[in-house]
Design an enzyme around this catalytic site. Structure first.
Site, PDB file in Angstrom:
ATOM      1  N   GLY A  78      40.333  34.229  45.512  1.00  0.00           N
ATOM      2  CA  GLY A  78      39.276  33.991  46.486  1.00  0.00           C
ATOM      3  C   GLY A  78      39.440  35.005  47.597  1.00  0.00           C
TER       4      GLY A  78
ATOM      5  N   SER B  54      44.744  37.125  41.549  1.00  0.00           N
ATOM      6  CA  SER B  54      43.962  37.823  42.584  1.00  0.00           C
ATOM      7  C   SER B  54      44.559  37.602  43.986  1.00  0.00           C
ATOM      8  CB  SER B  54      42.498  37.371  42.474  1.00  0.00           C
ATOM      9  OG  SER B  54      41.670  38.242  43.149  1.00  0.00           O
ATOM     10  N   ALA B  55      43.928  36.864  44.873  1.00  0.00           N
ATOM     11  CA  ALA B  55      44.507  36.614  46.203  1.00  0.00           C
ATOM     12  C   ALA B  55      45.886  35.970  46.092  1.00  0.00           C
ATOM     13  CB  ALA B  55      43.576  35.725  47.030  1.00  0.00           C
TER      14      ALA B  55
ATOM     15  N   HIS C  94      42.425  43.735  40.692  1.00  0.00           N
ATOM     16  CA  HIS C  94      41.078  44.200  40.280  1.00  0.00           C
ATOM     17  C   HIS C  94      40.958  45.713  40.452  1.00  0.00           C
ATOM     18  CE1 HIS C  94      39.573  40.006  40.258  1.00  0.00           C
ATOM     19  NE2 HIS C  94      40.165  39.861  41.413  1.00  0.00           N
TER      20      HIS C  94
ATOM     21  N   GLU D   5      42.189  44.670  35.759  1.00  0.00           N
ATOM     22  CA  GLU D   5      41.837  43.342  35.241  1.00  0.00           C
ATOM     23  C   GLU D   5      42.337  43.199  33.808  1.00  0.00           C
ATOM     24  OE1 GLU D   5      37.641  42.773  35.829  1.00  0.00           O
ATOM     25  OE2 GLU D   5      37.911  42.380  37.972  1.00  0.00           O
TER      26      GLU D   5
END
Lengths: 232, 232
Positions: free
Chosen positions: B89, B121-122, B158, B193
């Site tokens: 997020g 991700s985060a 990413h 990714e």
């Protein structure tokens, strides 16, 4: 207040500031000297190199471009400036220094008192209420995200539309702006490359050939056509 | 220390966490319960919605996923957890809350003491030394950019290669990382990714099918192949 707030310094296939020169010739008419703020340092270049680049880009419009770093008293330089250009690069780096050198308020007052302003990219981001819709990486930690608030909304320069053919799963620009608005009741203008906002006293218009994307809290995003006024 | 640090939760054409499930079945073997930290709130969704999504994604691996927001004493919940998942997020939102709730140190200690970690991700960004190479927008102001430091470098999840056919003039990911390194002597791993980093006690390897891009200060970027060790 007279300001040009541009999405980008450079559009594809032309040189630095070239597409803006017709507008800048009018904007900087009768302006001998522009104070350039090189703090955003795109790609990590030095203040001297960046000022030389700005000087070259503006040479058909103004006689002299002086880097703010050359002044002993930067606050005084900004207060006395008849024209100010803040170049692009990293918004965190720019905002950190403007706050730490106590220049943010002086800069706002100088522009509101009549200094002609030009901002590109990071230099445009700071015209919004906060820098919180920048695309830049947080390469340094600024003491605050608050910016000049010359506009009553935030900007997202270099705006890119969601690409429906993309296989990339990172957030789109639209998703990021909506995440911002889930927590902040601030309108955001997605300014496409080649577009700029012109502040001419009480009138604020969209210039360039492309529409801008307007994100108002609680509304679906919509497009604003060139030559329209910003009224929200 | 046992950790899976993934570039993304989802790869194109498959469902949430699907591509990671073979790895996660081993990682979470004999794990009944995972504590999920939903604070990054992708797209502004609620903690409850996000926890339900995580629970669904992990249902073939673990019996129960509990959102951290459901615990009265969050510090204790993290200390006692046998497994922890931090979802993606907005990294600023995640880091702000981890610092303000005084959970960053507890989380680090819990992982170092054996809690099995999954980050996407985060949730992967925070495994680096700082969050300063995130792609996210600064939608809130965290008290610090420091993160867990489970890895002795920073991550860029990413990761996207520069697109030489693009007409866009915004900075490439590579340019942004170089701007970071002009001011910070920290190595950065561009994690594409579908790639993840696996920490298995003293061994840290690159997993997935794609190479990662390594940015070491003062060196040209280079690629690291899958199954290689991180040694810098």
């Amino acid at each position: 207040m007279q300001a040009i707030v541009a999405s980008t310094s450079t559009v594809y296939g032309s040189s630095y500031l070239e597409y803006l020169l017709p507008e800048l010739k009018t904007h900087f008419e009768n302006t001998d000297e522009v104070v350039f703020i090189p703090f955003a340092r795109p790609g990590g270049i030095s203040h001297e190199e960046y000022t030389a680049k700005a000087s070259k880009g503006l040479k058909s419009c103004v006689k002299k471009v002086i880097g703010l770093h050359e002044f002993e008293d930067m606050n005084k330089a900004i207060s006395n400036a008849k024209a100010i250009f803040v170049g692009g690069g990293n918004t965190f780096l720019l905002v950190k220094q403007l706050h730490e050198l106590d220049l943010m308020t002086t800069l706002k007052q100088s522009i509101q008192s009549g200094a002609k302003y030009l901002g590109t990219s990071a230099g445009s981001n700071i015209c919004g209420l906060t820098m919180q819709t920048t695309n830049d990486m947080p390469i340094v930690y600024p003491p605050s995200f608050e910016t000049l608030g010359l506009l009553n909304f935030n900007l997202n320069p270099h705006y890119q539309d969601p690409d429906s053919s993309s296989t990339h799963k990172g957030e789109t620009r639209e998703t990021r702006i909506k995440e911002f608005q889930a927590l902040n009741p601030t309108a955001v203008v997605g300014l496409r490359e080649g577009s700029w906002i012109k502040i001419n006293n009480s009138e604020t218009t969209l210039e360039g050939e492309l529409p801008a994307v307007i994100f108002e809290p609680g509304k679906l995003p919509y497009e604003l056509n060139p030559k329209s006024y910003f009224k929200f």
